[in-house]
Design an enzyme around this catalytic site. Structure first.
Site, PDB file in Angstrom:
ATOM      1  N   LEU A  15       0.814  -1.378   0.076  1.00 33.26           N
ATOM      2  CA  LEU A  15       0.009  -0.076   0.083  1.00 33.26           C
ATOM      3  C   LEU A  15       0.798   1.061   0.028  1.00 33.26           C
ATOM      4  CD1 LEU A  15      -3.023   1.189   0.253  1.00 33.26           C
ATOM      5  CD2 LEU A  15      -2.498   1.006   2.600  1.00 33.26           C
ATOM      6  N   ASP A  16       0.620   2.236  -0.963  1.00 34.64           N
ATOM      7  CA  ASP A  16       1.290   3.309  -1.076  1.00 34.64           C
ATOM      8  C   ASP A  16       2.884   3.117  -1.213  1.00 34.64           C
ATOM      9  OD1 ASP A  16      -1.275   4.796  -0.929  1.00 34.64           O
ATOM     10  OD2 ASP A  16      -0.885   5.338   1.004  1.00 34.64           O
ATOM     11  N   GLU A  17       3.387   2.220  -1.526  1.00 32.78           N
ATOM     12  CA  GLU A  17       4.532   1.970  -1.614  1.00 32.78           C
ATOM     13  C   GLU A  17       5.127   1.571  -2.914  1.00 32.78           C
ATOM     14  OE1 GLU A  17       7.174   2.522   0.843  1.00 32.78           O
ATOM     15  OE2 GLU A  17       5.420   3.221   2.147  1.00 32.78           O
TER      16      GLU A  17
END
Lengths: 280, 280, 280, 280
Positions: B223-225
């Site tokens: 997530l978000d990475e």
């Protein structure tokens, strides 16, 4: 392995990249970086290639030369490890000189500075701190031709690659501009809108601009109008004085000039008529 | 003349550029733009070439295919005139959607938008104004798998090239992330330092940050990475409220996402492990 | 509690802040934001105060009026909750209009837009989407005086606070400029250096600039030379076409204009001769 | 006329500005600059006033003291002409030190530097060039308490106003942090997202970030987490090496620190819990 930078330009036509990459392959070159641009305005093709190879500079050159002749190329092969021999000219203000010298010593610029030339003696201590020979070469209306002749001697004697005008407050003669064509870089302030005449920061202040900036460009006979290498701006506001505009302007001038010098030293700037191609 | 974009990557080795430029020459291609990068970390070579030619896409592909096989390349040949078919997902906030739709219509983005999918109905009027079909696909804990299956059907049915999450406030399942690997782009806020948990703009405000920003990245199961495509920041100060941080953040999110989508649509972004190579 | 914005200016002299803060205290005002500036160039004192109070606008005004008279002040008291009634003028290009309308609807601008006036009909659908009445007011050499008279009627009729020229491609007459003095905002492109005449983005491209920008300013009879409210720039490079310069320029124009309009609408911009004081 | 800077903070309540401006008027002060802020989070009122007067510092203080007592204020009156006495601490890397010393000598910073303290001898020549006494104060696990005690002696002896950690690579003890609370400024790198542990620039490179930055903050016992004074970022790309990230990072660190020091020296930074109010 040795590292070289190849730059070339010629009229755009099919087969250039194939011919160049073939010649480089033949010289055992591994391409580590490559950029190219075809100018729609002038129909000129530009290329910069960084290579690693066991071959010598002469061997790389020898492999590329037939290609250069076949395509009518302007070709150069530079030793990537060799810093650009840079003569810095300055007058009384040291901010741009200091930025260059400090960054050079810190290993942030691909230059060496064998000589500083100034029409004033004020910045000699800074030159001494950095261990760079300093030549005081005063310029008056009467001795201008002689002073410029002496400068050219120094350029030759010290095998200078690039002359950097770090707030050098003398206008070069047209002859000298032509002599140094493509190898002299100047920095000047710039504004939206621009201002002519004396005290430009004061004029910009009076006009109430919200951005001030700097332009680094090659020196041409057309004062402050040579091909632009880099531009930067900084925000200002109504509460700042003209003096603060000057101080902020110095800061952005120093940074912009250092960036332009670095790109030039790495052979990233090619001339396309009155424009630059910057492979950064 | 037709215009194509060729992208390729393979293990770095001598002769790639020579082989590729030879195959392109054979297909009558004039190279109009070319960039390459060799990644020191992964030892991978990346290249993007724009060409103009009388040949068809199949002919260009045919000429390059033997080279691709010889070097073990990941090869693609795209029609440069064909806009990327883009499915935009959104929820209730319209700023990022509006930026994309307006810029698309103004000819500033190389995309077409055959479909908008949202888990809320709020943005239907905006979709209608721009004449884009709008599918309301509510997502609950119970129907999530079905909703994602429906989404994938829509992706296939509409021949979608890229899915853009324009402030879509649902976490995609790991399966969907993997399915859309390299062709789904997300935007999220970002700060120095970063903040975990709810109401990040409020946390950033409480911490007294002076810059807030946005990160556009490919969607991965982390997530978000995912690999970062583009980042931008904007200055904030102590006198601004958390609500103003949110409004400024929206603006920078919209701009950053539009930039990332444009680069992806022009095939300028290649994946190098967890990093991106952006040929912009 | 009600919220008001007080702006004032007068010749600088001792006791202004004491007198103003005393009058505000008397009207039960709590100061929530306050900025001041004394212009060394013109000797003028400027102040903007935001207050929260149980008093009415008339009561605040009544308390400040004796102070204004004693110091010879230009005084204004605005209702902070009341959005600026904004008439937007446009022609064919919708980017600046779209930025304003979307941001207005998203609650990011302290304005309402009762009317859009255009010399072309092209942007009527955008106006309709946002539910804003659209007046098509063609301007020819022959009807220019009549068209401007009609515009002024509309300004009066709709109680317009500020006229925003969002790429309105007609030059206003000197009379109209004077009539709208201090309440009309224009956006124009700007470059380092600046360029006169037609196709400025193409000229800037030919010159090889590395930054292009936009300037938002009050309209005066001196074309594009009115007091500057805000300026922004964006980076460009040699590989971009004049068309890309135009597209990037539009983007920065839209953002710069929206920022200037917001500051004006919040009564943050005061005129100091040909300069602006921006309390942002 | 003399110039003073008055800073004050107290619980927000009606009448503060009236009382302060009355006391200043009584002391014959003309207000040349004034900023205020009421923190919605902490309910604290902050004010910074620059004044010109014939009165002495003691007279201004005497006039304000009853007001300070009545409102429970934290009050300070500074001589605006007196540069902040700044002790710079450094280790081996000279970029931040050089930026500070050069800008100080060029008159761009409102500081004087009576002393440089370093745990290494490397930067002594730079100190000597600028004519600043240099104390080599090595720190080991065993002598840390003694070294910090010696540092505090030097702070007292040289009447130091602010300690600046210009890439000083030692962690201060909690006791020292508390002792220097609000008068020690540190610079550290910062990224989106942030990275823990050794070699942060290398981590950021591995993550493929597109922006790197620096944060200047007050030193607290919470390492690198003190109240933020200023932040800046610079753009990076995939083709740059970790070494280039480090070089660019140094540049932005030096500039960010110099800005923060200047604002502190001009008494523009006030503490609001864990946030700063920056009246710039």
């Amino acid at each position: 392995a040795r590292n070289f930078i190849v730059t070339l330009s010629c009229t755009d036509q099919p087969g250039i990249v194939y011919a160049v990459s073939g010649a480089l392959l033949q010289a055992g070159c591994n391409i580590t970086e490559s950029q190219q641009f075809e100018s729609p305005e002038t129909g000129t093709f530009f290329m910069r290639v960084a290579v690693a190879t066991e071959a010598t500079q002469a061997e790389v050159w020898g492999s590329l030369e037939p290609v250069a002749q076949a395509f009518g190329m302007q070709l150069d092969v530079f030793d990537a490890e060799r810093p650009a021999r840079t003569l810095i000219m300055c007058s009384k203000e040291g901010h741009a000189l200091n930025d260059l010298l400090f960054q050079q010593r810190a290993g942030m610029l691909s230059i060496e500075v064998p000589l500083i030339v100034s029409n004033h003696a004020d910045l000699r201590p800074m030159a001494e701190f950095y261990g760079v020979p300093f030549v005081h070469l005063p310029v008056t209306k009467d001795n201008k031709a002689d002073a410029e002749a002496r400068l050219l001697e120094l350029v030759t004697e010290h095998q200078i690659d690039v002359v950097v005008l770090a707030r050098y407050m003398q206008i070069l003669s047209n002859d000298l501009c032509r002599e140094l064509n493509g190898r002299a870089i100047n920095i000047h302030h710039s504004f939206l809108p621009s201002f002519k005449g004396a005290k430009p920061y004061h004029q910009a202040h009076a006009r109430g601009v919200k951005l001030i900036g700097a332009t680094a460009h090659y020196v041409t006979t057309d004062l402050d109008e040579g091909p632009i290498i880099e531009q930067e701006v900084i925000r200002v506001n109504h509460a700042q004085t003209p003096q603060q505009f000057v101080a902020l302007g110095r800061d952005v001038e120093g940074r912009t000039l250092a960036t332009a010098v670095q790109w030039h030293a790495q052979h990233r700037v090619l001339l396309d008529g009155t424009r630059t191609v910057v492979f950064n």
